[in-house]
Enzyme design. Sequence first.
Site: not given
Length: 347
Positions: A34, A117, A135
């Site tokens: 991520e 996020y 996102d």
Amino acid sequence: MQNVIPNLLTWYKNVHRKLPWRETSNPYYIWVSEVILQQTRVEQGREYYVKFVDKFPDVFSLARADVSEILKIWQGLGYYARARNMHFAAKQMVDLHQGNFPNDYFSIKNLRGIGDYTAAAIASFAFKQHYPAIDGNVKRVTARFYGVDLPISTPAFYKLVEKELFLAIKTTEPDIFNQAMIELGAMVCTPVNPKCEICPIQSECFAFKFDKTLELPNNPPKKKPIRKYLHFFYIEVEGHLVLQQRPSEGIWGGLNEFPCIESLGVDEIPENMMEYLGLENGSFEIVDNFEFKHLLTHQTIFAKLWHLKVNSNNNLTLKNWNLIKINDIRTFPLHKLMVKILDKLHL
DNA sequence: AACACGGGGGC
DNA sequence: GCCCCAGTGTT
């Protein structure tokens, strides 16, 4: 949204891309992926992910690494504060959680470099918690689906989207829902030329119904990049060269480069060059120079390389510099503009 | 709310 | 050229 969620999840299960970080529910690996994927396309981040988890397979190996080792893996990816922040976060996990990955949204979000996020992504993918991962993809999908016309970068937009998605995710599998929304934005509900004809949630989409996919999301125009003029100095001294490490804050933080001066124009040799480098009259000669342009998202850089030969480094007055062997230079973490210089110099 | 922070790929 | 990407931290 409730009526089309089954369509969305079925679509995802049938057609999603197979990606390395989708094979695991280990929060460490999900975290690495991520962070790498922040503001970074999947295809650009893919190999970096493989290299990163190979070199740093767990929290402890990352926590005890040197920042330079991490930056070396990160070289070329950009936004280098991410690498520094991951190192800090790994140490946080050792200090606060015995090296375990925290398993709830708020503890995850307290780690350096993890915002709304990424915390939601990890909490849902690894721990099945019901937090919407919002996102750029999800913002676009949601703006179109619900017809949210607020400017996409405003808190008001975010709050509205977050509220709707909380309601939606509550009743379903949070990991699959978040993955599906992201995948939909990346593969179907794209910024330009969205493929509405194959969209699994088309039947209730505001933008499709009213033909507004061109107008949504409401994305105000961005600023033009600023122009900068940088002079780099390849200082050669008896088969060695001067390499300087940038401060940890600011652009290219912690990376290495030839000593550098910013000026108002690229055409003239900077007046403060000798003072900055600590060179005296007659102690050096300029053997070459060339100019080139380097593009960043926020800057257009006009760069000039000066190749100097000096007889001794006794008086150099730089900070954080090293005299290194020419053959060793590529072992240091370097930014792309620096790599470009080395390529041109055949080093 | 606006900015700083890289590099790359699609059109 | 322009857009914008599996965003976050700072001011």
